[in-house]
Motif scaffolding. Structure first.
Motif, PDB file in Angstrom:
ATOM      1  N   ALA A 235       1.983 -57.971  26.716  1.00  0.00           N
ATOM      2  CA  ALA A 235       0.769 -57.835  27.541  1.00  0.00           C
ATOM      3  C   ALA A 235       1.069 -56.985  28.753  1.00  0.00           C
ATOM      4  O   ALA A 235       2.165 -57.037  29.306  1.00  0.00           O
TER       5      ALA A 235
ATOM      6  N   ILE B 267      -3.477 -66.217  25.576  1.00  0.00           N
ATOM      7  CA  ILE B 267      -2.674 -65.497  26.560  1.00  0.00           C
ATOM      8  C   ILE B 267      -3.262 -65.777  27.933  1.00  0.00           C
ATOM      9  O   ILE B 267      -4.425 -65.469  28.196  1.00  0.00           O
TER      10      ILE B 267
ATOM     11  N   ARG C 145      -4.882 -59.053  28.983  1.00  0.00           N
ATOM     12  CA  ARG C 145      -4.232 -58.471  27.808  1.00  0.00           C
ATOM     13  C   ARG C 145      -4.803 -57.078  27.558  1.00  0.00           C
ATOM     14  O   ARG C 145      -6.021 -56.910  27.453  1.00  0.00           O
TER      15      ARG C 145
ATOM     16  N   SER D 189      -5.611 -54.323  25.221  1.00  0.00           N
ATOM     17  CA  SER D 189      -5.775 -54.029  23.796  1.00  0.00           C
ATOM     18  C   SER D 189      -6.107 -52.559  23.645  1.00  0.00           C
ATOM     19  O   SER D 189      -6.304 -51.835  24.633  1.00  0.00           O
TER      20      SER D 189
END
Length: 247
Positions: A8, A184, A188, A190
């Motif tokens: 992350a 999480i 994060r 993505s």
């Protein structure tokens, strides 16, 4: 939404916010609500003090983001009693109150403008009160893609209602029954953007916090809720929490 890498990108976490406030009784406003008679609704829950709180239909100001005062406190108390995620009763019509009003308007088939005018005020006195489709002894999550809301449910009752935005037509959110598989506790990164505290339930699809939660389907497939709402939801759900997504 495509699965993301196991690492992350770390960002500073938003500051903690006050817990959901208890509903206030406002003089002259303690009148039990009468729920709609449709089969999909149930009796409106009482406030934390055991008495339902409603808004008088007449003589009330138009309320919107930026409004302050006793009328806003009464609105927040009413929404809290109806299980909408206001975040606290403080007399300030901020983003959390705005999203709670929008979620209420979605459930009740009103214009989704976040403004409390005559029609929204009347609906607050005679609300549609949704019931979950599934009954679990512990907490579960239900994403209603038609209404664009997220329900936190327990033992056959909705205990919290959150404003949500699911996948747009080109990247729809999959429907089905799953459980939270991994989480999480941070931002994060993505391929399609930043996700706050994502709870993955199917491949790369997650319920997560986002800085943008429109009134319509707008995501790449995940279910977005406001960042503050995810902060309040985070400690209640966990790996293994059932997730139901339907239309």
């Amino acid at each position: 939404m495509r699965p993301v890498a196991p690492h992350a990108i770390r960002h500073r976490r938003p500051a903690a916010h006050a817990a959901l406030g208890t509903a206030l009784l406002v003089a002259g406003l303690a009148v039990p609500a009468t729920p709609a008679s449709a089969a999909s609704v149930a009796t409106a829950p009482a406030s934390a003090t055991g008495a339902a709180v409603t808004l008088a239909a007449a003589g009330q100001p138009m309320l919107r983001q930026g409004s302050r005062g006793a009328a806003v406190s009464a609105l927040q108390a009413r929404l809290t009693a109806l299980r909408y995620d206001v975040g606290g009763v403080d007399g300030i019509f901020g983003p959390s109150t705005h999203h709670a009003v929008v979620a209420f308007q979605k459930v009740n088939g009103l214009v989704r403008d976040g403004i409390v005018g005559p029609r929204t005020r009347a609906a607050l006195d005679r609300p549609v009160v949704p019931k979950p489709r599934y009954n679990h002894p512990g907490y579960s999550i239900e994403a209603d893609l038609t209404r664009q809301v997220l329900y936190l449910a327990r033992r056959g009752a909705v205990v919290r209602i959150l404003d949500a935005s699911s996948g747009k037509a080109s990247t729809p959110t999959p429907t089905g029954d799953w459980t939270v598989q991994r989480r999480i506790d941070d931002w994060r990164q993505s391929d399609l953007g930043l996700l706050w505290r994502p709870n993955y339930f199917h491949r790369g699809y997650a319920v997560h916090g986002a800085t943008s939660v429109p009134t319509y389907p707008a995501s790449h497939g995940c279910v977005r809720v406001p960042v503050r709402a995810m902060d309040r939801l985070w400690t209640t759900i966990r790996v293994g929490t059932p997730v139901h997504v339907y239309r």
